[in-house]
Structures are given as structure tokens and as C-alpha cells.
Design an enzyme around this catalytic site. Structure first.
Site, PDB file in Angstrom:
ATOM      1  N   HIS A   1       0.829  -1.212   0.000  1.00  0.00           N
ATOM      2  CA  HIS A   1       0.000   0.000   0.000  1.00  0.00           C
ATOM      3  C   HIS A   1       0.863   1.262   0.000  1.00  0.00           C
ATOM      4  CE1 HIS A   1      -3.624   2.233   0.225  1.00  0.00           C
ATOM      5  NE2 HIS A   1      -4.320   1.403   0.973  1.00  0.00           N
TER       6      HIS A   1
ATOM      7  N   ASP B   1      -9.693  -9.130 -16.738  1.00  0.00           N
ATOM      8  CA  ASP B   1      -9.789 -10.362 -17.532  1.00  0.00           C
ATOM      9  C   ASP B   1      -8.409 -10.762 -18.036  1.00  0.00           C
ATOM     10  OD1 ASP B   1     -10.312 -12.401 -19.329  1.00  0.00           O
ATOM     11  OD2 ASP B   1     -11.725 -11.245 -20.547  1.00  0.00           O
TER      12      ASP B   1
END
Length: 451
Positions: free
Chosen positions: A158, A399
Site C-alpha cells: 500500500h 480479464d
């Protein structure tokens, strides 16, 4: 099912950028360097198998990772504290990201519901980075074969990127793995596929200096920064949230239920129809439900913390493609009595006000404060529910050439509440949150009782 026996790691390797990248040290911003961001964002994406050979999938995913790391080469570096202790920096020498291949006996349908316990899915991202500034890789990818599908676990430090930035990287990574379907992508030759990283929009932008402290016109009265205020603990708050005392939950809100919440808020307030956002309605309901189920002392101060994207709240706006932490914490605060006894519109109003407080001046105050005070600028955990909105990041569209994921979620469902997209239902939301086991039945009764 035991997570320890259900996942077997087959191999692990370091994947460096596929082309030479710059060797230098990049400074992270004051916002990137905050103590409370020194953890790993961990996504879990579940796909159904499409008949393609496993070796072919592994080959193209690993190759795509190396290619994606060329424009995003800091993710192949290593994070450390600067020698003067002022902030963090990334040592960029093309060290590489970790890629793991594993097998598991989970099935795709196992991910339709919450895990049985907080760490049940932990081994689907087997390299758990607990200290991101101790030389660990800032990016870990694990592809785990299931009997009827594949789980892709991805962990990002992060410190280097926020949710928006991490998903921009994932989109490039996935498009390269799929062979490309958009501008600049083609399956014709590997050279053309490599070129996808240069044509990908948005191009990654580092420029962390933009969020360095700057002189600004301080208002006569400073903004409220409730997120950093300490509150009195009236109920041994943190002892109720140890992982072994938590039960993960997963609740889906469909469009009609969300509209019921919005109507409930509008009916008890002066707000106009269509003025209440889905986030405000659902997060208000979760916060109120959580407080009721846990039966806090009436005078216990409670806070709802949530990330607010500042890319278009600062002046000038941050450049498109900025993938660092462009977030500050919104904070709604009240007492347990007021939160649980007042109408839902009360909680929604507090959340709206917390969002509206964040403007250019507010952000500059946060930047200056965390730069000057560093370690002391850490949100207090007492009375806090942290909510993270993953539903707007676009995870459901990532995807890798296997179709869109049928489930999206966190690797570990814990005391952070996460809002998630629902496969094929773009107006629905899934809420995942681990609740103290003694309160879980009450919580589930209340959260599903939309009125």
C-alpha cells in the site's frame, strides 16, 4: 476444510521486468509513507476454467507480469525508510515481483459465501508480507488451480499504490496476459504485445513530489481531522476484535434493497430524491447495524473511517495515471446512543459531511500534518469501523483471457468492512466484514432487515 491442507505451493519465482528499467531511488510521498498504510492490499479474483491448457495460461500470465513491470518498474523494486527517517523510498534495481503457482481443493462455489474463519483463504496468497519496509517484494501474484477454476491472488504494498493505482496496474497486466483487446493490443506477435504497455491508457505517472508539503493559506479555523483524535475506551474495544473471536460474513445488497435504504433516509430528512448516493446509504446502514449488534455503551464514541480519492479534490487535479496514494481518510463520528437510536438519515448525513470536508485545503493540512508529525498521525483504533469501497475500482472487469472473474474479494475477511462488486449485477453490492462471533447472528439479522 483446513486452509493448511487445502493449498499446495508448486513453485515460486522472482519475475523481473522483461526489459531494462531505470536504476535509481524514488522518494515516496508523505501520504504514501504513513504508518497506517504499511500493509499489503490483497485481492482475490476467482475465474472459471475455459478449457485452455494450464501450461499456456501460466506461460502467458508470467510473461505478462514481466512486461507490465516495465512501465510500473517501482513495483519490482524494494521499499525502505529514508536514511533521515523523513519518509519512505523505493530502491529500483529491477529486483522483481514474486510469482507463485499452487493447487487447491477449494471449488469456485466456495467463494460465493464468506470463509468459515478469517484466515481460511490465507494460503491463496501464500507469501504474506508483514513488514513492507524490510526488503520484501512490493508485488506478489499467486495463481492457484482449483478443480473447476483458478484463483488469482495479488498483493500490493500500500506504500506504493492505492486502490485506483493498483487496479490500473492489474488492467495492464491482465490485458497483456489476454493478448490484448484494446488500443495498441494485438495477438499477432510478442513484439506487438510488448508494445501494449507503451500504448496502455492511462500511462503510469510517478511524480510523488506533487503531494509534498507546500505553503498554503491556512483558514482561520482549521478543518476537523477527527480521524487522528483519541477517544476514551469504555468497553475494552480491541479485545473484542482478535482474529480468533471474529466470524466472517458476506451479505449482498441488490438494487431494490439499496433503493429501500435510500428511501428510508429521504423520508426522515430534508434531502431531495436521488441526492443520496449508494455509498452513503449502504455505509450508513452497515455502521448503524454494526453498532447495534455489538451493543456498545451508549456514550462510547464511534467512528466510521473510509478512503476518499483526492485526485480531483486538489488544485490542480493530480495527473491521469498517478498511481500513488491519492487518498485521505474521511471520518464520521458520533456516540453509540445517537448512532443506534436516531434515524438512518443521521448516519448518512455524518458520512456526507465527512466527504464534503475534504477539499484542497483539507488535503494540504493532512499532508503537512503527516510530514511534521509522522508516527503520531495514526488513526486511533478504539471505536472505529474501517470501510473500504472496492466496488468502484473495476476489479470485476479484470480479464486475464479467462473471462471476467465470477467472484472478487479480499484474501482475508477481517474487521475491515469491504464493499465489493457482484458478478453480472452492476447495481448490486456485496459487503464482507468479520464480526465478533458472539454478535454475528444479531448482526446478520439486522443487516438483512432493510426497512
Amino acid at each position: 476444510m483446513s486452509s493448511g491442507s487445502s493449498v499446495q505451493v508448486k513453485s515460486a519465482a522472482l519475475i523481473p521486468p522483461s526489459d531494462p528499467t531505470q536504476t535509481h531511488i524514488l522518494k515516496l510521498s508523505a501520504i504514501d509513507s504513513q504508518l497506517f498504510l504499511r500493509f499489503t492490499i490483497e485481492y482475490l479474483l476467482i475465474y472459471r476454467l475455459n478449457g485452455e491448457e494450464k501450461e499456456d495460461i501460466i506461460g502467458r500470465v508470467k510473461a505478462a507480469l514481466g512486461r507490465a513491470l516495465v512501465p510500473y518498474y517501482p513495483l519490482a523494486g524494494r521499499v525502505r525508510a529514508r536514511p533521515d527517517g523523513s519518509c519512505l523510498e523505493v530502491v529500483c534495481r529491477g529486483q522483481g515481483a514474486v510469482f507463485i503457482e499452487a493447487n487447491a481443493d477449494f471449488t469456485v462455489s466456495d467463494f460465493e459465501k464468506a470463509p468459515s474463519y478469517v484466515t481460511e483463504w490465507r494460503q491463496l496468497l501464500a507469501l504474506q508480507v508483514t513488514d513492507v519496509v524490510a526488503g520484501a517484494p512490493p508485488l506478489v501474484v499467486q495463481l492457484t488451480w482449483l478443480p473447476d477454476g483458478v484463483a488469482v491472488g495479488v498483493g500490493f504494498s500500500h506504500c506504493i499504490c492505492d486502490g485506483v493505482g493498483s487496479v490500473e496496474f492489474l488492467n495492464l497486466f491482465a490485458k497483456l496476459a489476454a493478448g490484448g483487446t484494446g488500443t495498441g493490443y494485438t495477438t499477432a506477435t510478442s513484439r506487438q504485445v510488448v508494445s501494449a504497455s507503451t500504448n496502455f491508457k492511462p500511462k503510469p505517472v510517478w511524480q510523488r513530489h506533487i503531494l509534498d508539503p507546500t505553503p498554503f493559506n491556512k483558514q482561520e479555523t482549521k478543518s476537523q481531522h477527527l480521524e487522528f483524535n483519541r477517544v476514551t475506551d469504555l468497553c475494552k474495544f480491541m479485545t473484542r476484535f482478535t482474529p480468533d473471536q471474529l466470524t466472517p460474513t458476506s451479505v449482498t445488497f441488490h438494487e431494490w434493497q439499496i433503493n429501500e435504504l435510500k428511501n428510508s433516509i429521504i423520508s426522515t430528512s430534508q434531502l431531495k430524491p436521488n441526492s443520496v448516493t449508494t455509498f452513503e446509504a449502504v455505509s450508513a446502514h452497515i455502521w448503524k447495524t454494526w453498532a447495534k449488534a455489538l451493543n456498545f455503551p451508549p456514550s462510547q464514541t464511534l467512528k466510521l473511517l473510509f478512503s476518499i480519492d483526492i485526485r480531483n479534490r486538489v488544485k490542480p487535479s493530480l495527473p491521469t495515471g498517478y498511481y500513488g496514494n491519492a487518498i485521505v481518510l474521511g471520518c464520521a463520528q458520533t456516540t453509540a446512543r445517537e448512532l443506534t437510536e436516531k434515524p438512518l438519515s443521521y448516519a448518512a448525513k455524518l458520512i456526507t459531511e465527512a466527504k464534503n470536508r475534504v477539499d484542497d485545503n483539507y488535503v494540504k493540512e493532512v499532508v503537512n500534518s503527516v510530514s511534521l508529525n509522522g508516527a503520531s498521525c495514526v488513526p486511533d483504533q478504539v471505536g472505529v469501523l474501517i470501510l473500504s469501497q472496492w466496488s468502484k475500482l473495476g476489479l470485476e472487469r479484470v480479464d486475464f483471457g479467462m473471462g471476467r472473474p465470477v467472484q472478487v474479494g479480499p484474501v482475508c475477511t477481517d474487521r475491515y468492512c469491504i464493499l465489493l462488486p457482484v458478478h453480472d449485477h452492476n447495481r448490486s453490492l456485496k459487503v464482507m466484514l468479520a464480526v465478533p462471533s458472539l454478535a454475528v447472528d444479531n448482526y446478520l439479522d439486522l443487516i438483512t432487515a432493510v426497512q
